[in-house]
Design a protein around this motif. Structure first.
Motif, PDB file in Angstrom:
ATOM      1  N   ASN A 181       0.815  -1.215   0.000  1.00  0.00           N
ATOM      2  CA  ASN A 181       0.000   0.000   0.000  1.00  0.00           C
ATOM      3  C   ASN A 181       0.851   1.267   0.000  1.00  0.00           C
ATOM      4  OD1 ASN A 181      -2.433  -1.317  -0.177  1.00  0.00           O
ATOM      5  ND2 ASN A 181      -2.941  -1.132   1.997  1.00  0.00           N
ATOM      6  N   ILE A 182       2.003   1.223   0.636  1.00  0.00           N
ATOM      7  CA  ILE A 182       2.915   2.373   0.586  1.00  0.00           C
ATOM      8  C   ILE A 182       3.344   2.631  -0.859  1.00  0.00           C
ATOM      9  CG2 ILE A 182       5.210   3.219   1.229  1.00  0.00           C
ATOM     10  CD1 ILE A 182       4.879   1.670   3.881  1.00  0.00           C
TER      11      ILE A 182
ATOM     12  N   ALA B  68       7.588   7.596  -1.649  1.00  0.00           N
ATOM     13  CA  ALA B  68       7.100   6.325  -1.126  1.00  0.00           C
ATOM     14  C   ALA B  68       8.262   5.373  -0.844  1.00  0.00           C
ATOM     15  CB  ALA B  68       6.118   5.694  -2.111  1.00  0.00           C
ATOM     16  N   ALA B  69       9.246   5.365  -1.735  1.00  0.00           N
ATOM     17  CA  ALA B  69      10.413   4.499  -1.550  1.00  0.00           C
ATOM     18  C   ALA B  69      11.174   4.879  -0.285  1.00  0.00           C
ATOM     19  CB  ALA B  69      11.328   4.582  -2.774  1.00  0.00           C
ATOM     20  N   ASP B  70      11.269   6.173  -0.010  1.00  0.00           N
ATOM     21  CA  ASP B  70      11.949   6.632   1.211  1.00  0.00           C
ATOM     22  C   ASP B  70      11.199   6.154   2.460  1.00  0.00           C
ATOM     23  OD1 ASP B  70      13.881   7.899  -0.271  1.00  0.00           O
ATOM     24  OD2 ASP B  70      12.978   9.893  -0.123  1.00  0.00           O
ATOM     25  N   VAL B  71       9.875   6.251   2.419  1.00  0.00           N
ATOM     26  CA  VAL B  71       9.058   5.779   3.546  1.00  0.00           C
ATOM     27  C   VAL B  71       9.275   4.286   3.747  1.00  0.00           C
ATOM     28  CG1 VAL B  71       6.687   5.410   4.359  1.00  0.00           C
ATOM     29  CG2 VAL B  71       7.315   7.586   3.283  1.00  0.00           C
ATOM     30  N   LEU B  72       9.323   3.542   2.649  1.00  0.00           N
ATOM     31  CA  LEU B  72       9.477   2.090   2.722  1.00  0.00           C
ATOM     32  C   LEU B  72      10.851   1.697   3.261  1.00  0.00           C
ATOM     33  CD1 LEU B  72       7.947  -0.499   2.141  1.00  0.00           C
ATOM     34  CD2 LEU B  72       8.892  -0.482  -0.164  1.00  0.00           C
ATOM     35  N   VAL B  73      11.876   2.417   2.864  1.00  0.00           N
ATOM     36  CA  VAL B  73      13.229   2.123   3.370  1.00  0.00           C
ATOM     37  C   VAL B  73      13.270   2.276   4.882  1.00  0.00           C
ATOM     38  CG1 VAL B  73      15.601   2.989   3.446  1.00  0.00           C
ATOM     39  CG2 VAL B  73      14.478   2.630   1.235  1.00  0.00           C
ATOM     40  N   ARG B  74      12.685   3.338   5.398  1.00  0.00           N
ATOM     41  CA  ARG B  74      12.675   3.561   6.851  1.00  0.00           C
ATOM     42  C   ARG B  74      11.857   2.484   7.558  1.00  0.00           C
ATOM     43  NH1 ARG B  74      11.992   8.904   5.006  1.00  0.00           N
ATOM     44  NH2 ARG B  74       9.761   8.895   5.517  1.00  0.00           N
ATOM     45  N   PHE B  75      10.721   2.114   6.963  1.00  0.00           N
ATOM     46  CA  PHE B  75       9.864   1.076   7.533  1.00  0.00           C
ATOM     47  C   PHE B  75      10.616  -0.256   7.622  1.00  0.00           C
ATOM     48  CE2 PHE B  75       6.139  -1.943   6.608  1.00  0.00           C
ATOM     49  CZ  PHE B  75       5.801  -2.049   7.952  1.00  0.00           C
ATOM     50  N   ASP B  76      11.261  -0.646   6.537  1.00  0.00           N
ATOM     51  CA  ASP B  76      11.995  -1.910   6.527  1.00  0.00           C
ATOM     52  C   ASP B  76      13.146  -1.894   7.530  1.00  0.00           C
ATOM     53  OD1 ASP B  76      10.359  -3.039   4.633  1.00  0.00           O
ATOM     54  OD2 ASP B  76      11.657  -2.565   2.931  1.00  0.00           O
ATOM     55  N   ALA B  77      13.806  -0.744   7.668  1.00  0.00           N
ATOM     56  CA  ALA B  77      14.904  -0.643   8.628  1.00  0.00           C
ATOM     57  C   ALA B  77      14.386  -0.789  10.055  1.00  0.00           C
ATOM     58  CB  ALA B  77      15.621   0.695   8.458  1.00  0.00           C
TER      59      ALA B  77
END
Length: 260
Positions: A120-121, A134-143
């Motif tokens: 969804n992100i 969105a990719a930046d948000v996902l990188v932080r989420f995965d970290a």
């Protein structure tokens, strides 16, 4: 020259179609918050009024600086949006009317797993024309997820008003799993839903996770005040509903809290 002009026209039309929408309205609490995380400054015209309610929204302060709406087709239409964001189960009559008026409406399904949150992100980034954000948000989420150290394997029961417990295919169950816990419904082989207090007592879970309590007295929550519920020898943990009601990157913090 004619062919070249035609090719240029196609390219220009394609570029225009791919341009990020400049005026976006969201009418669903979960799309509200995802949109606020991903949208470029000034891109969001308004979000639903629920997004400004701190009892259910993790981004109430951000929502307060954005316009608010109550999800009616009439209210949204006069805001002249290029794109309206809604949940799969958002107000059907409103979204149907907006579509009939020629307004683009896109829906996002509720997240039932961490994988759904990630999807969804990325989808929000695509809809808003903001894939990099969105990719930046996902990188932080995965970290944040990668930093979680799962605790020892234990059985946890989520228990809410009317004796509701989460099923194994829910976002909350996946959050428990990421924290090293097993949802009670998974252990019992049930699909979740209503679980009687007697069944909960006999199941002897290692942990009981409850959510937000209503400010006013509620008969539906009476089961949480029962002496038998208080007597269950289990670790207790409270997770506010807003922390995992929507599939947001903030669920990583919920995973970490439960793991501890």
């Amino acid at each position: 020259m004619v062919k070249l002009a035609a090719a240029l026209a196609v390219m220009i039309a394609g570029a225009a179609a791919a341009a990020p929408p400049k005026r976006v309205v969201s009418i669903n609490l979960c799309t509200d918050q995802l949109a606020m995380l991903v949208a470029a400054p000034g891109q969001l015209v308004s979000v639903s009024w629920l997004a400004a309610d701190p009892s259910v929204s993790l981004m109430a302060e951000e929502a307060a600086t954005t316009g608010l709406n109550h999800g009616s087709a009439e209210e949204v239409f006069v805001q002249r949006p290029e794109l309206v964001l809604a949940g799969t189960y958002s107000t059907g009559p409103a979204t149907d009317m907006l579509r009939r008026l020629g307004i683009r409406v896109e829906t996002l399904p509720p997240a039932n797993s961490i994988a759904d949150v990630r999807a969804n992100i990325l989808q929000m980034g695509k809809l808003l024309g903001q894939p990099e954000r969105a990719a930046d948000v996902l990188v932080r989420f995965d970290a944040d997820l990668a930093a979680v150290q799962p605790g020892p394997s234990r059985v946890a029961a989520t228990y809410a008003a009317n004796g509701f417990t989460a099923g194994p295919d829910s976002l909350s169950a996946d959050i428990l799993r990421r924290a090293g816990l097993m949802a009670l419904s998974e252990k019992l082989g049930t699909s979740g839903g209503k679980l009687s207090l007697e069944e909960l007592v006999l199941a002897t879970p290692d942990m009981i996770v409850t959510g937000s309590r209503y400010a006013a007295p509620s008969r539906a929550e009476g089961v949480l005040d029962h002496p038998a519920f208080a007597a269950i020898p289990a670790t207790r943990r409270t997770v506010p509903d807003r922390d995992w009601m929507c599939g947001l990157p903030a669920v990583a913090a919920t995973v970490a809290g439960l793991a501890k």
